[in-house]
Motif scaffolding. Structure first.
Motif, PDB file in Angstrom:
ATOM      1  N   SER A 229       0.866  -1.177   0.000  1.00 46.80           N
ATOM      2  CA  SER A 229       0.000   0.000   0.000  1.00 46.80           C
ATOM      3  C   SER A 229       0.898   1.220   0.000  1.00 46.80           C
ATOM      4  CB  SER A 229      -0.941   0.013   1.208  1.00 46.80           C
ATOM      5  OG  SER A 229      -0.221   0.152   2.413  1.00 46.80           O
ATOM      6  N   ASP A 230       0.298   2.378  -0.237  1.00 50.43           N
ATOM      7  CA  ASP A 230       1.068   3.619  -0.372  1.00 50.43           C
ATOM      8  C   ASP A 230       0.124   4.772  -0.068  1.00 50.43           C
ATOM      9  OD1 ASP A 230       2.973   5.489  -1.022  1.00 50.43           O
ATOM     10  OD2 ASP A 230       3.084   4.992  -3.154  1.00 50.43           O
ATOM     11  N   MET A 231       0.489   5.603   0.895  1.00 48.24           N
ATOM     12  CA  MET A 231      -0.371   6.727   1.267  1.00 48.24           C
ATOM     13  C   MET A 231       0.489   7.894   1.744  1.00 48.24           C
ATOM     14  SD  MET A 231      -3.386   6.900   4.172  1.00 48.24           S
ATOM     15  CE  MET A 231      -2.399   7.272   5.629  1.00 48.24           C
ATOM     16  N   GLY A 293       1.036   9.819 -10.316  1.00 40.23           N
ATOM     17  CA  GLY A 293       0.947   8.567  -9.555  1.00 40.23           C
ATOM     18  C   GLY A 293       1.546   7.398 -10.293  1.00 40.23           C
ATOM     19  N   HIS A 294       1.306   6.220  -9.744  1.00 35.47           N
ATOM     20  CA  HIS A 294       1.921   4.994 -10.265  1.00 35.47           C
ATOM     21  C   HIS A 294       1.066   3.812  -9.865  1.00 35.47           C
ATOM     22  CE1 HIS A 294       3.324   4.211  -6.123  1.00 35.47           C
ATOM     23  NE2 HIS A 294       3.511   5.521  -6.067  1.00 35.47           N
ATOM     24  N   GLY A 295       1.218   2.737 -10.598  1.00 34.21           N
ATOM     25  CA  GLY A 295       0.573   1.498 -10.208  1.00 34.21           C
ATOM     26  C   GLY A 295       1.225   0.930  -8.962  1.00 34.21           C
ATOM     27  N   ILE A 300       6.067  -1.702  -5.183  1.00 39.51           N
ATOM     28  CA  ILE A 300       5.514  -0.406  -4.776  1.00 39.51           C
ATOM     29  C   ILE A 300       5.368   0.532  -5.971  1.00 39.51           C
ATOM     30  CG2 ILE A 300       7.815   0.431  -4.047  1.00 39.51           C
ATOM     31  CD1 ILE A 300       4.373   1.440  -2.601  1.00 39.51           C
ATOM     32  N   HIS A 301       6.248   0.418  -6.934  1.00 40.31           N
ATOM     33  CA  HIS A 301       6.104   1.199  -8.172  1.00 40.31           C
ATOM     34  C   HIS A 301       5.996   0.222  -9.317  1.00 40.31           C
ATOM     35  CE1 HIS A 301       8.285   4.528  -5.887  1.00 40.31           C
ATOM     36  NE2 HIS A 301       7.066   4.983  -6.101  1.00 40.31           N
ATOM     37  N   GLU A 302       4.833   0.140  -9.939  1.00 40.18           N
ATOM     38  CA  GLU A 302       4.703  -0.706 -11.114  1.00 40.18           C
ATOM     39  C   GLU A 302       3.786  -0.024 -12.111  1.00 40.18           C
ATOM     40  OE1 GLU A 302       3.338  -4.366  -8.929  1.00 40.18           O
ATOM     41  OE2 GLU A 302       1.453  -4.056  -9.999  1.00 40.18           O
ATOM     42  N   VAL A 320      -3.929   2.324  -8.753  1.00 40.80           N
ATOM     43  CA  VAL A 320      -2.987   3.428  -8.971  1.00 40.80           C
ATOM     44  C   VAL A 320      -3.042   4.409  -7.806  1.00 40.80           C
ATOM     45  CG1 VAL A 320      -3.108   3.326 -11.496  1.00 40.80           C
ATOM     46  CG2 VAL A 320      -4.684   4.817 -10.265  1.00 40.80           C
ATOM     47  N   THR A 321      -1.920   5.081  -7.592  1.00 40.98           N
ATOM     48  CA  THR A 321      -1.919   6.168  -6.613  1.00 40.98           C
ATOM     49  C   THR A 321      -2.271   7.469  -7.318  1.00 40.98           C
ATOM     50  OG1 THR A 321       0.395   6.820  -6.892  1.00 40.98           O
ATOM     51  CG2 THR A 321      -0.074   5.044  -5.315  1.00 40.98           C
ATOM     52  N   ILE A 322      -2.868   8.369  -6.543  1.00 37.17           N
ATOM     53  CA  ILE A 322      -3.115   9.738  -7.007  1.00 37.17           C
ATOM     54  C   ILE A 322      -2.482  10.634  -5.965  1.00 37.17           C
ATOM     55  CG2 ILE A 322      -4.896  11.464  -7.474  1.00 37.17           C
ATOM     56  CD1 ILE A 322      -6.553   9.273  -8.715  1.00 37.17           C
ATOM     57  N   GLU A 323      -1.347  11.234  -6.345  1.00 34.68           N
ATOM     58  CA  GLU A 323      -0.526  11.923  -5.351  1.00 34.68           C
ATOM     59  C   GLU A 323       0.094  13.214  -5.872  1.00 34.68           C
ATOM     60  OE1 GLU A 323       3.237   9.922  -4.395  1.00 34.68           O
ATOM     61  OE2 GLU A 323       2.620   8.227  -5.607  1.00 34.68           O
ATOM     62  N   PRO A 324      -0.746  14.227  -6.098  1.00 32.66           N
ATOM     63  CA  PRO A 324      -0.158  15.516  -6.477  1.00 32.66           C
ATOM     64  C   PRO A 324       0.608  16.120  -5.308  1.00 32.66           C
ATOM     65  CG  PRO A 324      -2.494  15.777  -5.999  1.00 32.66           C
ATOM     66  CD  PRO A 324      -2.203  14.298  -5.929  1.00 32.66           C
ATOM     67  N   ILE A 336      -0.481  14.813  -1.121  1.00 34.72           N
ATOM     68  CA  ILE A 336      -1.630  14.052  -0.622  1.00 34.72           C
ATOM     69  C   ILE A 336      -1.813  12.879  -1.570  1.00 34.72           C
ATOM     70  CG2 ILE A 336      -4.085  14.096  -0.054  1.00 34.72           C
ATOM     71  CD1 ILE A 336      -3.737  17.218   0.256  1.00 34.72           C
ATOM     72  N   GLU A 337      -1.757  11.664  -1.018  1.00 32.17           N
ATOM     73  CA  GLU A 337      -1.732  10.467  -1.861  1.00 32.17           C
ATOM     74  C   GLU A 337      -2.730   9.431  -1.370  1.00 32.17           C
ATOM     75  OE1 GLU A 337       1.893   8.141  -1.485  1.00 32.17           O
ATOM     76  OE2 GLU A 337       1.520   7.179  -3.423  1.00 32.17           O
ATOM     77  N   ASP A 338      -3.562   8.985  -2.298  1.00 30.98           N
ATOM     78  CA  ASP A 338      -4.444   7.853  -2.031  1.00 30.98           C
ATOM     79  C   ASP A 338      -4.182   6.766  -3.046  1.00 30.98           C
ATOM     80  OD1 ASP A 338      -6.116   8.478   0.231  1.00 30.98           O
ATOM     81  OD2 ASP A 338      -7.025  10.050  -1.000  1.00 30.98           O
TER      82      ASP A 338
HETATM   83 ZN    ZN Z   1       3.351   6.692  -4.297  1.00 34.79          ZN
END
Ligand code: ZN
Ligand code: ZN
Length: 361
Positions: A229-231, A293-295, A300-302, A320-324, A336-338
């Protein structure tokens, strides 16, 4: 039928003949795990229409036989590559042996070509990653739990207070809290970046003390069942200078716009553009340098990368992450990343920690 592995191998095997391959030699650790269930450092999978073999060494004999079902497990000798080449020669059946160009070293490739003699070696890119990019229900369930672990760990550590502690200590406390909550480990080195250090997106936390009245960027992830996970959350340690308060607002607005725009069928670059345009419209365009973001999955990064120029079209089942982020050199930063799983009937945002600006002492 036990586990998803045989189905995954069959799908890979089905793509080989059309590419002139008789057998695929899979060396990337996450790809080997995805196809066989094997978890270990020295494992190579051969996957072809005639069957699959997982080769490893004696250190992993017991665990490999426990983990791998439906594929033959071969415990190789000192020279594992020679054992792999011998098996691959038999399995190639007139085709080439495919290798993973993004994982294999030049030295290993050179040796393999030598060992295989007349059997051609063809470097391939992303064959297994093509399969991994869309997650099944079990994979999503593992990531959902990995995200929940992070939600609980962050809440615990923030409740204990972070002002006056070092960034490194808070990062350590977050790791401990993730382990307490059931994580197998962290999916990457936790980032805790306070004050001006928050303007460095990948700051390494150390002995700096977290001050009051600034922003703190906290980026963390857990591993559950092998899945990451990634947040990221950015919190205030008191009254903020107006510019820092403003950039949190700008970032949150952009993040919400991108979350709302994320859906199957949109291109990754178009989604990136939604957040980028939002931040640019607020006057901070040049302060958002990285991709949106990334898959996420076993790695963790794909794929897919969510960034300008990416040609990937997002599909249901992608995670995918959304992290502007907005970064002001010398002042501070916000990200901020979800982690979001795309679905035809709507998305699932796996992290539930609040994104609104909140004060933490
Ligand atoms: Zn990330
Ligand atoms: Zn992150």
């Amino acid at each position: 039928v036990s586990g998803p592995w045989a189905g995954r191998r069959a799908r890979l095997a089905g793509t080989l003949a059309g590419r002139g391959l008789g057998v695929m030699m899979v060396t990337g650790a996450a790809n080997v795990r995805y196809l066989t269930g094997y978890v270990g450092s020295n494992g190579i999978a051969l996957v072809g229409p005639s069957g699959s073999v997982l080769l490893t060494d004696s250190r992993y004999a017991v665990s490999a036989r426990e983990q791998v079902t439906g594929a033959e497990v071969v415990i190789g000798g000192r020279d594992l590559l020679a054992d792999v080449a011998a098996r691959a020669t038999g399995m190639a059946d007139g085709g080439a042996v495919g290798v993973e160009a993004e994982d294999m070293t030049l030295a290993r490739h050179e040796r393999l070509v030598e060992l295989l003699g007349d059997v051609p070696v063809t470097p391939m890119r992303g064959l297994v990653e093509d399969l991994r990019v869309v997650k099944d229900a079990d994979e999503v369930a593992a990531m959902r739990e990995a995200a929940a672990v992070v939600d609980r760990a962050l809440a615990t550590v923030l409740a204990a207070g972070i002002v006056g502690r070092t960034e490194g200590r808070v990062a350590f406390a977050l790791l401990e809290a993730m382990l307490d909550e059931g994580a197998e480990g962290a999916s990457f080195a936790t980032i805790v970046a306070s004050g001006p250090r928050g303007a460095r997106p990948h700051h390494v936390p150390g002995s700096e003390v977290i001050p009051a009245d600034t922003l703190v960027v906290i980026d963390l992830g857990a591993i559950v069942g092998g899945y990451c996970s990634d947040m990221t959350r950015t919190v205030a340690t008191g009254d903020l200078p107006p510019r820092l308060e403003e950039i949190h607002d700008v970032c949150l607005t952009a993040q919400r716009a991108a979350l709302a725009a994320a859906r199957p069928g949109i291109s990754a670059s178009e989604l990136d553009g939604v957040a980028r345009a939002s931040i640019a419209g607020a006057g901070y365009g040049e302060h958002f340098g990285h991709g949106l973001g990334h898959g996420v999955g076993l790695d963790i990064h794909e794929r897919p990368g969510v960034r300008p120029g990416s040609s990937e079209i997002l599909r249901a089942g992608m995670a995918v992450t959304i992290e502007p982020g907005v970064y002001l050199e010398g002042e501070g930063g916000v990200r901020i990343e979800d982690l979001v799983v795309l679905g035809d009937g709507g998305n699932e945002v796996l992290s539930t920690s609040p994104t609104e600006l909140r004060r933490v002492d």
